[in-house]
Design a protein around this motif. Structure first.
Motif, PDB file in Angstrom:
ATOM      1  N   ARG A  68      44.689  46.498  59.569  1.00 51.25           N
ATOM      2  CA  ARG A  68      44.756  47.562  58.566  1.00 51.25           C
ATOM      3  C   ARG A  68      43.427  48.323  58.525  1.00 51.25           C
ATOM      4  O   ARG A  68      43.395  49.545  58.319  1.00 51.25           O
ATOM      5  CB  ARG A  68      45.094  46.978  57.187  1.00 51.25           C
ATOM      6  N   SER A  69      42.319  47.616  58.767  1.00 50.57           N
ATOM      7  CA  SER A  69      41.022  48.303  58.788  1.00 50.57           C
ATOM      8  C   SER A  69      40.942  49.280  59.964  1.00 50.57           C
ATOM      9  O   SER A  69      40.336  50.350  59.844  1.00 50.57           O
ATOM     10  CB  SER A  69      39.863  47.296  58.854  1.00 50.57           C
ATOM     11  N   TRP A  87      43.517  50.896  61.265  1.00 55.38           N
ATOM     12  CA  TRP A  87      44.357  52.027  60.838  1.00 55.38           C
ATOM     13  C   TRP A  87      43.572  52.949  59.905  1.00 55.38           C
ATOM     14  O   TRP A  87      43.533  54.171  60.092  1.00 55.38           O
ATOM     15  CB  TRP A  87      45.608  51.480  60.140  1.00 55.38           C
ATOM     16  N   ASP A  88      42.933  52.346  58.900  1.00 52.98           N
ATOM     17  CA  ASP A  88      42.253  53.155  57.880  1.00 52.98           C
ATOM     18  C   ASP A  88      40.955  53.770  58.408  1.00 52.98           C
ATOM     19  O   ASP A  88      40.645  54.933  58.118  1.00 52.98           O
ATOM     20  CB  ASP A  88      41.959  52.299  56.640  1.00 52.98           C
ATOM     21  N   HIS A  89      40.176  52.997  59.160  1.00 52.29           N
ATOM     22  CA  HIS A  89      38.897  53.496  59.662  1.00 52.29           C
ATOM     23  C   HIS A  89      39.098  54.706  60.564  1.00 52.29           C
ATOM     24  O   HIS A  89      38.334  55.677  60.491  1.00 52.29           O
ATOM     25  CB  HIS A  89      38.165  52.383  60.421  1.00 52.29           C
ATOM     26  N   PHE A  90      40.123  54.659  61.413  1.00 52.86           N
ATOM     27  CA  PHE A  90      40.371  55.765  62.346  1.00 52.86           C
ATOM     28  C   PHE A  90      41.308  56.827  61.755  1.00 52.86           C
ATOM     29  O   PHE A  90      41.671  57.780  62.441  1.00 52.86           O
ATOM     30  CB  PHE A  90      40.906  55.233  63.671  1.00 52.86           C
ATOM     31  N   GLU A  91      41.701  56.623  60.500  1.00 53.70           N
ATOM     32  CA  GLU A  91      42.500  57.619  59.772  1.00 53.70           C
ATOM     33  C   GLU A  91      43.736  58.029  60.564  1.00 53.70           C
ATOM     34  O   GLU A  91      43.970  59.209  60.854  1.00 53.70           O
ATOM     35  CB  GLU A  91      41.642  58.839  59.411  1.00 53.70           C
ATOM     36  N   VAL A  92      44.516  57.023  60.937  1.00 53.27           N
ATOM     37  CA  VAL A  92      45.747  57.265  61.682  1.00 53.27           C
ATOM     38  C   VAL A  92      46.642  58.226  60.895  1.00 53.27           C
ATOM     39  O   VAL A  92      46.816  58.080  59.680  1.00 53.27           O
ATOM     40  CB  VAL A  92      46.485  55.930  61.947  1.00 53.27           C
ATOM     41  N   THR A  94      52.904  50.117  53.924  1.00 49.49           N
ATOM     42  CA  THR A  94      52.643  49.293  52.745  1.00 49.49           C
ATOM     43  C   THR A  94      52.339  47.863  53.167  1.00 49.49           C
ATOM     44  O   THR A  94      51.603  47.153  52.490  1.00 49.49           O
ATOM     45  CB  THR A  94      53.846  49.299  51.789  1.00 49.49           C
ATOM     46  N   ALA A  95      52.897  47.431  54.295  1.00 39.23           N
ATOM     47  CA  ALA A  95      52.627  46.086  54.832  1.00 39.23           C
ATOM     48  C   ALA A  95      52.016  46.226  56.219  1.00 39.23           C
ATOM     49  O   ALA A  95      52.285  47.196  56.936  1.00 39.23           O
ATOM     50  CB  ALA A  95      53.924  45.285  54.911  1.00 39.23           C
ATOM     51  N   TRP A 135      54.765  44.536  63.265  1.00 37.11           N
ATOM     52  CA  TRP A 135      53.574  45.194  62.738  1.00 37.11           C
ATOM     53  C   TRP A 135      53.965  46.455  61.963  1.00 37.11           C
ATOM     54  O   TRP A 135      54.841  47.208  62.393  1.00 37.11           O
ATOM     55  CB  TRP A 135      52.639  45.582  63.877  1.00 37.11           C
ATOM     56  N   PHE A 136      53.307  46.698  60.855  1.00 35.09           N
ATOM     57  CA  PHE A 136      53.492  47.912  60.056  1.00 35.09           C
ATOM     58  C   PHE A 136      54.983  48.278  59.983  1.00 35.09           C
ATOM     59  O   PHE A 136      55.395  49.369  60.407  1.00 35.09           O
ATOM     60  CB  PHE A 136      52.666  49.059  60.651  1.00 35.09           C
TER      61      PHE A 136
END
Length: 656
Positions: A52-53, A55-60, A67-68, A80-81
């Motif tokens: 999840r980090s 996903w968020d760090h690279f601003e997918v 949500t999961a 996954w996701f």
């Protein structure tokens, strides 16, 4: 004497993308890590938080945000996701940090003059080709096949296909008809895009006959598109569109079909040397996250970089390379003979294109070393800060050669992974030093272990390479494998719930890795397992030996069996007793008496796959009586005639 060849600069955390990521983790997640080992352990333990980090760090860019992170954790079968939707092409074409007029694709070829695409031009070409595919009726889930080399059109086609939610598959045009149809009859493409031919060095190679045969063998095809690559003036063959017609100007806007995280993106294939190639299905989200992680955090690539890897479209390294713009990097494409006009050609290409990260294979680096080449004497490589090596283990002398003749300040990253995961799961990282002959670390999110014969994890000992936690880029599955039977048999039949990769690996106390060859090609003499990689390092280190392959024929009675070595010698040389004695002495001295072969034979060529991997297992099968046609699918070989010598020897050897 130390074996450390490169040490991270003191300000690595300020200069590297993984340093930026660590600061982001501290600020946004409240996580601090003392060193890379601590970061790696977290990444393979708290899978949900790590991925999840990423996903968020690279601003997918998502159409439906997740949500999961991880539903089912089983292997195979991890989800996954599970509720997210996105599109791989949309994320690649975002090209963070790049302006519209920045060059993002630089393509050199022995067939035509160089081609450069800016960010705006790449987006526009993808938009137009996607519209063209839509006119041909291509929609979500349809398969689009490319019989085309490493050129911008192939890349544009991949992104256009993905933008529609359709599924891409490529074969390099050096693949023969049978190799191609063995792959594509399984997936039944509706559109074929093919070149008319190409140049390999200064040799023109016409592929129109092969294209006609491929078309005839694929009843699923509704349309064929011809790229006039070898002869730009040639009209499209009867019943085919031209590339210009497919990519015609249109007012249709760029759109990206939202697809589930595990929606098929492309189908890659196993080498297919012993039976039909396995059609390995990779998903949009898994490939995107894995490549963001690897390209940015491990290879340290970003908007200031020019990223090159010598590859054809038949090797997963092409798929890895062309994700480069997702992290803002310019990619350098090359189509042609890497040895033309000489082995220095790729190094001169690096100078001409301003390449900052140069990727290649271990055999290429070793060939340059053997030829006495000093790349920095023939090319200005001052822009180079990273060098990647894969495809085979790189021995210590290969590492030393790089630092002596290419550059002292660059980071050499030897890595290993596979088509199966479309990445490297062991490789390098900017935070750790480079040790001669050693893959630096296990990649973030890749829980790689070495397992002993009884299945227990071992450190500092040779073991089976396994992955004990799921990775997002593990295959969605195999094509047309309804119950997942073939997929399970390929990776999970030895250790249920654990991925067995088929390599021997030693992981040392600091996390460094040495891969010593395929576990199915192991030399097992007197109960001692010997990897083939160290064997080749010694034998091919001799000036007289150009190439070699070694096999061990087991003794059913439990004895030592027979160790057979086959060598390809330099031009004009013939194997004699003196050279045999030299080879045996070198092996005994450098390795052990167990490594001394029972017989040494001279052959004209070592059988290799189209991606240049040696074929120890088919050779072994032929020598133990398996007919050539059953031992290996000739269409999957770069040099199928090379098998004849082994069949002849098998007939002349006494039966046990």
């Amino acid at each position: 004497m130390t074996d450390v060849l490169w040490t991270p600069p003191a300000d690595v955390l300020q200069r590297s993308r993984i340093g930026t990521y660590l600061r982001w983790l501290a600020e946004n997640r409240g996580l601090d890590f003392a060193d890379y080992d601590a970061l790696w352990r977290w990444s393979v333990t708290d899978l949900d938080a790590f991925w999840r980090s990423i996903w968020d760090h690279f601003e997918v860019v998502a159409h439906t945000p997740p949500t999961a992170t991880l539903g089912a954790r089983d292997m195979p079968g991890a989800r996954w996701f599970p509720d997210a939707t996105l599109n791989y092409a949309e994320n690649v074409l975002r090209m963070p940090g790049r302006a519209d007029d920045d060059s993002v694709v630089i393509a050199h070829s022995q067939t035509r003059v160089p081609v450069t695409l800016t960010a705006a031009e790449l987006r526009d070409q993808v938009r137009r080709v996607a519209a063209g595919l839509r006119r041909l009726g291509v929609g979500t889930g349809d398969r689009v096949a490319a019989y085309a080399p490493n050129i911008p059109e192939t890349y544009v086609l991949l992104l256009a296909t993905a933008s529609l939610g359709a599924i891409f598959s490529s074969c390099a045009p050096e693949f023969g008809t049978r190799s191609v149809t063995d792959r594509w009859q399984q997936i039944e493409p509706t559109v074929l895009v093919a070149v008319d031919g190409y140049r390999y060095g200064d040799k023109p190679v016409d592929r129109r006959t092969e294209v006609a045969a491929i078309r005839a063998a694929l009843p699923s095809l509704r349309h064929t598109v011809s790229i006039a690559y070898l002869d730009p003036a040639a009209p499209a063959p009867a019943g085919a569109l031209s590339w210009a017609e497919l990519a015609a100007e249109t007012d249709e806007p760029a759109t990206f079909t939202p697809v589930p995280f595990d929606h098929p993106l492309y189908v890659l294939y196993s080498s297919g040397t012993t039976g039909l190639p396995k059609p390995i299905v990779h998903g949009h989200g898994g490939i995107l996250l894995e490549h963001l992680k690897m390209l940015a955090l491990h290879h340290d690539l970003g908007p200031a970089d020019r990223f090159f890897w010598f590859t054809t479209t038949g090797w997963m390294m092409w798929n890895f390379l062309v994700s480069g713009p997702a992290v803002g990097t310019t990619i350098v494409l090359f189509d042609g003979n890497p040895g033309h006009p000489d082995l220095g050609g790729l190094w001169r290409l690096a100078e001409e294109t301003g390449t900052t990260y140069f990727g290649t294979s271990a055999p290429y680096l070793l060939a340059c070393r053997k030829a006495g080449l000093a790349p920095r004497e023939i090319a200005d490589l001052s822009a180079l800060r990273g060098l990647g090596s894969t495809g085979a283990p790189l021995p210590a002398e290969g590492f030393t050669w790089v630092y002596e003749t290419v550059g002292t300040d660059l980071q050499l990253q030897s890595l290993s992974g596979g088509t199966d995961v479309c990445t490297g799961f062991v490789g390098g990282v900017p935070l750790l030093p480079v040790h001669a002959g050693e893959i630096t670390c296990r990649a973030l999110g890749a829980r790689v272990e070495a397992r002993s014969a009884d299945g227990t994890p071992v450190i500092g000992e040779l073991g089976e390479l396994v992955i004990t936690a799921p990775m997002p880029s593990m295959p969605v599955g195999f094509w047309n494998d309804p119950g997942g039977t073939r997929y399970r048999e390929a990776y999970f039949d030895v250790y249920p719930g654990v991925w067995r990769h088929g390599d021997w690996i030693t992981i040392n106390a600091r996390g460094g890795c040495v891969i010593t060859g395929r576990s199915d090609a192991t030399l097992n003499r007197g109960g001692v397992r010997l990897g083939t990689a160290e064997f080749y390092s010694v034998v091919e280190g001799l000036d007289e030996v150009v190439d070699s392959v070694v096999v061990h024929l087991e003794d059913d009675e439990g004895g030592a069996g027979e160790l057979l070595l086959f060598v390809v010698l330099a031009d004009g040389l013939t194997l004699d007793d003196e050279l045999r004695a030299t080879i045996c002495r070198e092996l005994r001295t450098a390795l052990s008496p167990r490594h001394v072969p029972d017989e040494i034979h001279q052959v004209r060529a070592v059988p290799r796959t189209l991606s240049a991997k040696k074929l120890e297992v088919p050779v072994k099968k032929i020598l133990t009586g398996t007919p050539v046609d059953q031992a290996a699918a000739k269409g999957a070989l770069a040099n199928p005639d090379s098998l004849t010598a082994f069949a002849t020897l098998a007939q002349s050897r006494p039966t046990p």
